[in-house]
Design a protein around this motif. Sequence first.
Motif, PDB file in Angstrom:
ATOM      1  N   CYS A 297       0.791  -1.232   0.000  1.00 47.54           N
ATOM      2  CA  CYS A 297       0.000   0.000   0.000  1.00 47.54           C
ATOM      3  C   CYS A 297       0.823   1.283   0.000  1.00 47.54           C
ATOM      4  O   CYS A 297       0.300   2.349  -0.297  1.00 47.54           O
ATOM      5  N   GLY A 298       2.090   1.215   0.356  1.00 49.79           N
ATOM      6  CA  GLY A 298       2.937   2.395   0.343  1.00 49.79           C
ATOM      7  C   GLY A 298       2.987   3.178   1.642  1.00 49.79           C
ATOM      8  O   GLY A 298       3.675   4.186   1.720  1.00 49.79           O
ATOM      9  N   ARG A 299       2.274   2.702   2.665  1.00 48.76           N
ATOM     10  CA  ARG A 299       2.291   3.428   3.938  1.00 48.76           C
ATOM     11  C   ARG A 299       3.507   3.044   4.773  1.00 48.76           C
ATOM     12  O   ARG A 299       4.044   1.951   4.642  1.00 48.76           O
ATOM     13  N   SER A 300       3.903   3.966   5.652  1.00 48.06           N
ATOM     14  CA  SER A 300       4.974   3.681   6.608  1.00 48.06           C
ATOM     15  C   SER A 300       4.386   2.913   7.791  1.00 48.06           C
ATOM     16  O   SER A 300       3.167   2.890   7.992  1.00 48.06           O
ATOM     17  N   LEU A 301       5.260   2.309   8.579  1.00 48.78           N
ATOM     18  CA  LEU A 301       4.781   1.606   9.778  1.00 48.78           C
ATOM     19  C   LEU A 301       4.065   2.550  10.725  1.00 48.78           C
ATOM     20  O   LEU A 301       3.053   2.181  11.324  1.00 48.78           O
ATOM     21  N   ALA A 302       4.579   3.761  10.885  1.00 47.48           N
ATOM     22  CA  ALA A 302       3.934   4.739  11.770  1.00 47.48           C
ATOM     23  C   ALA A 302       2.530   5.066  11.278  1.00 47.48           C
ATOM     24  O   ALA A 302       1.591   5.173  12.074  1.00 47.48           O
ATOM     25  N   GLU A 303       2.366   5.218   9.967  1.00 44.97           N
ATOM     26  CA  GLU A 303       1.039   5.498   9.414  1.00 44.97           C
ATOM     27  C   GLU A 303       0.103   4.322   9.626  1.00 44.97           C
ATOM     28  O   GLU A 303      -1.064   4.510   9.999  1.00 44.97           O
TER      29      GLU A 303
END
Length: 58
Positions: free
Chosen positions: A24-30
């Motif tokens: 999905c392209g999200r970071s772990l924090a997101e």
Amino acid sequence: MSAISSPCIKACLLDPASKLCEGCGRSLAEIARWGSMSEAERLAIMAGLAERLARRSA
């Protein structure tokens, strides 16, 4: 109650170089904060995910 918008495609794998989910392209924090974000915050992040993924694979 409405469903939470999500770019998740259930192909979760963290790219070691970019630190972004390859699905999905999200970071772990997101990803961790996703459920507590406002819909506006989620939509703003989702608007830039295709570009993130394109840069990652370039």
